[in-house]
Design an enzyme around this catalytic site. Structure first.
Site, PDB file in Angstrom:
ATOM      1  N   THR A 169     -42.767  46.382  -7.815  1.00 45.07           N
ATOM      2  CA  THR A 169     -43.027  46.336  -9.254  1.00 45.07           C
ATOM      3  C   THR A 169     -44.022  45.234  -9.613  1.00 45.07           C
ATOM      4  O   THR A 169     -43.979  44.136  -9.059  1.00 45.07           O
ATOM      5  CB  THR A 169     -41.710  46.102 -10.013  1.00 45.07           C
ATOM      6  OG1 THR A 169     -40.809  47.161  -9.719  1.00 45.07           O
ATOM      7  CG2 THR A 169     -41.940  46.039 -11.509  1.00 45.07           C
ATOM      8  N   GLY A 208     -36.469  40.778  -6.792  1.00 49.28           N
ATOM      9  CA  GLY A 208     -35.162  40.187  -6.526  1.00 49.28           C
ATOM     10  C   GLY A 208     -35.149  39.327  -5.278  1.00 49.28           C
ATOM     11  O   GLY A 208     -35.873  39.583  -4.311  1.00 49.28           O
ATOM     12  N   GLU A 453     -35.153  51.297 -10.364  1.00 50.89           N
ATOM     13  CA  GLU A 453     -35.232  52.514  -9.539  1.00 50.89           C
ATOM     14  C   GLU A 453     -35.780  53.691 -10.348  1.00 50.89           C
ATOM     15  O   GLU A 453     -35.535  54.855 -10.029  1.00 50.89           O
ATOM     16  CB  GLU A 453     -33.862  52.877  -8.945  1.00 50.89           C
ATOM     17  CG  GLU A 453     -33.259  51.807  -8.057  1.00 50.89           C
ATOM     18  CD  GLU A 453     -34.052  51.573  -6.782  1.00 50.89           C
ATOM     19  OE1 GLU A 453     -34.788  52.484  -6.381  1.00 50.89           O
ATOM     20  OE2 GLU A 453     -33.935  50.486  -6.200  1.00 50.89           O
TER      21      GLU A 453
END
Length: 676
Positions: A169, A208, A453
């Protein structure tokens, strides 16, 4: 007053409160009353809803229960963001040491990992996601897209020698992965790729386990060779030196800052400036670059190659459907136990009664319980389907149905979980607003499931396209539909159907017909609308216009039909409780779409639907605590005082309040209160 006198007074007040509370109502006895009403076989329900590997779920719960010094709930401990991150890392490492789930076990039965992951999510989504970022995204990407040369990276990841993240992302691109802007330019002279962040929007963002933790990451970037672009590919990049944890030269790593939830995850951003990585660090199972700069691939079609490279990511979307269903169940465990205990109002001169006895409460809790259980079966089914088709993960035809289903179920169950949590929060009244009861934390932690997702609103277009393609395949090309969930389109025909008595509303064949009718009609209406829009617009605009008003309903109808099919495949017999659960869910389908059916000449009575909903929700009410006892996680995992399984909620709540860090503390700025 001395501190000893103060403690003594507080103890006396607490005992007086406890005695008064027991005189009014005994919460332990109230919960036990409903517990004794239940007739279900708890072990049967555990195996039905959690599958053959339910013991791995229990194993994880036992690890948490037996290591309470490690596994603590941040909302009960009032941890800071930094403390949450540290404790979630400690929990992740402890799980890795204690679980005993190996890569070989995953290969032999992927469902073991699924079952374990869902259990971990019940304990703490942040720990589960941190675990998943490393093992399911970073490690599995090396496995799926790498070759023998990457074996050492895979082994380091398995042992936590390396901790990895997944850099896909960007600040400017999320769902539209194909248009990411990070570049990887091949330099033939040095046989390296030069990774760059050409614009602010190309910053890798929301990554993350990156702000504090990871030393490795998989970077997705646009590959360029001699000025020619070859699409998005994955590269292994070392972002920190393991000897001192310093960020590597040319890389900027930063913290994305506070979030609405999941603050145990250290989301970070990455900026690359002329960062060189070796040729061997390209994950090259499906496409490779020779030392001389020649691009070679097994899949010449760039669209198919792109789809294959991202196919393995479907696993994250699929398991999120399970997370949504389980979150709803956990919230209802808190809400239903509280409703059984909480007594309010009654006839003059009579004792107050549990709020679970009120029809409105039953509509707010028991009806959602039935839907949640149906959704749990559907979530288990699609995860089982995924787990048993791992060998076909790179076969687009084999994965098309799974992709379409996961694209709608993820968002449907996440949205429903939000609704259920809010309802349970309100059932608890003011107590539901307290962090110690977890519902607010639960909402903030799970809400992101609608987004990551793949944005749920965007993903449903994938579902619609799949359904439309299958219908066109049969009508226009006269080819059989190869996917079980839509096979009915080959033989579906309009037929008269009457709802004259109660049994007609509860007949599975009638419900099945209505679900198939609705999906078929909505597909036909959409295709007609799309054709009309194409008379005046290009395909993109026409699609967007038609989808905005008609598209999402189709995807949701497909999801409802799949849920119906999966429950029917259980072939349950001689279980009146499960039968009641299914009846309630089917009645909610009628209630939600009653105008559509009425407008198409089905004589469905709104009053009859509501009458039957009340009848069966009242019946299921007596079984609700037994169902919750069977399916809810233990108290140490649920982490909600008012969801405690022993019913002693008020004593536990006040004890926790009294032991709070600042419960009786005088503020340091007290002088400002009185000095003007």
């Amino acid at each position: 007053m001395s501190s000893e006198q103060r403690v003594k007074l507080l103890h006396q007040q607490f005992e007086a409160y406890k005695e008064m509370n027991e005189q009014v109502s005994n919460p332990i006895e109230s919960l036990q009353y409903y517990r004794q009403l239940s007739t279900i076989d708890k072990q049967k329900y555990i195996e039905l809803f959690y599958g053959r590997n339910w013991k791995y779920r229990q194993n994880l719960f036992d690890i948490v229960k037996n290591n309470q010094h490690v596994f603590k709930h941040h909302h009960l401990e009032e941890y800071t963001r930094e403390e949450q991150r540290y404790h979630s890392f400690q929990a992740m490492r402890h799980f890795h040491q204690k679980l005993g789930v190996t890569y070989d076990m995953f290969l032999s039965d992927p469902n073991i990992v699924t079952t374990t992951s869902v259990a971990m999510y019940s304990y703490d989504p942040a720990v589960c996601v941190k675990f998943g970022v490393h093992f399911s995204l970073y490690t599995k990407t090396i496995l799926n897209l790498g070759t023998d040369k990457h074996k050492q990276y895979f082994e380091n990841a398995q042992t936590l020698t390396d901790i990895g993240s997944f850099s896909l992302t960007e600040l400017g691109h999320g769902s539209n992965v194909r248009q990411i802007q990070t570049t990887a330019i091949y330099d033939k002279e040095t046989q390296t790729f030069i990774i760059n962040t050409p614009t602010d929007l190309a910053t890798k963002f929301w990554i993350g386990a990156t702000a504090n933790l990871a030393n490795m990451t998989v970077v997705f970037a646009q590959l360029y060779i001699d000025g020619n672009q070859y699409g998005v590919h994955a590269f292994l990049v070392e972002i920190r030196d393991k000897t001192n944890h310093n960020v590597k030269s040319g890389i900027t790593v930063g913290d994305c800052g506070p979030k609405n939830g999941l603050n145990g995850i250290d989301n970070g951003f990455l900026i690359f400036k002329n960062v060189r990585v070796p040729l061997a660090n390209m994950l090259d199972k499906f496409a490779t670059v020779t030392p001389s700069g020649e691009f070679k691939t097994q899949i010449e079609d760039p669209d198919k190659r792109f789809a294959v490279q991202l196919a393995s990511l479907s696993g994250g979307r699929i398991i999120l459907s399970y997370y949504g269903a389980i979150t709803s169940l956990n919230a209802l465990s808190i809400g239903i136990r509280y409703a059984a205990i909480r007594k309010q109002f009654g006839l003059p001169g009579e004792k107050e009664q549990s709020i679970l006895e009120y029809p409105l409460t039953q509509l707010r809790l028991i009806v959602p319980l039935a839907s949640t259980l149906v959704y749990t079966i559907a979530a288990k089914a699609i995860n089982n389907l995924w787990d048993t088709t791992q060998n076909n993960v790179f076969n687009p035809n084999k994965m098309a149905e799974i992709h379409a289903l996961s694209s709608v179920l993820k968002g449907k169950f996440a949205t429903y979980a939000n609704k259920v949590i809010l309802e349970c929060r309100q059932i608890l009244g003011g107590h539901g607003y307290h962090s110690f009861n977890r519902l607010g934390v639960m909402l903030h932690d799970q809400d992101i499931n609608n987004t990551w997702e793949g944005d749920s609103n965007v993903l449903t277009q994938q579902t619609l396209k799949f359904c439309m393609d299958q219908k066109n395949r049969f009508i226009n090309d006269q080819k059989p539909i190869q996917y079980a969930s839509l096979k009915f389109l080959e033989t579906f025909a309009i037929k008269p159907i009457k709802f004259l008595k109660d049994e007609d509303y509860l007949c599975p064949n009638n419900i099945k017909y209505l679900l198939e009718y609705k999906l078929d009609k909505q597909l036909s209406d959409f295709m007609e609308d799309l054709t009309t829009n194409l008379n005046n617009n290009d395909m993109l605009k026409s699609w967007n216009l038609s989808f905005a008003f008609k598209g999402q309903q189709i995807s949701n109808s497909y999801a409802d039909l799949y849920c119906f099919q999966q429950w029917q495949e259980l072939n349950l017999k001689n279980d009146s409780v499960l039968d009641t659960i299914f009846k309630i869910w089917c009645l909610t389908l009628l209630d939600n779409e009653i105008e559509l059916y009425k407008n198409n000449e089905f004589n469905i009575s709104d009053a009859t639907v509501k009458k039957l909903l009340m009848k069966f929700s009242n019946q299921l009410k007596d079984e609700a605590i037994g169902i919750i006892d069977a399916l809810a996680p233990p108290d140490e995992i649920l982490g909600s005082i008012f969801g405690s399984s022993d019913g002693d909620i008020y004593n536990k709540f006040m004890q926790k309040i009294y032991s709070g860090k600042n419960t009786f503390q005088k503020v340091t700025w007290w002088e400002q209160i009185h000095n003007k």
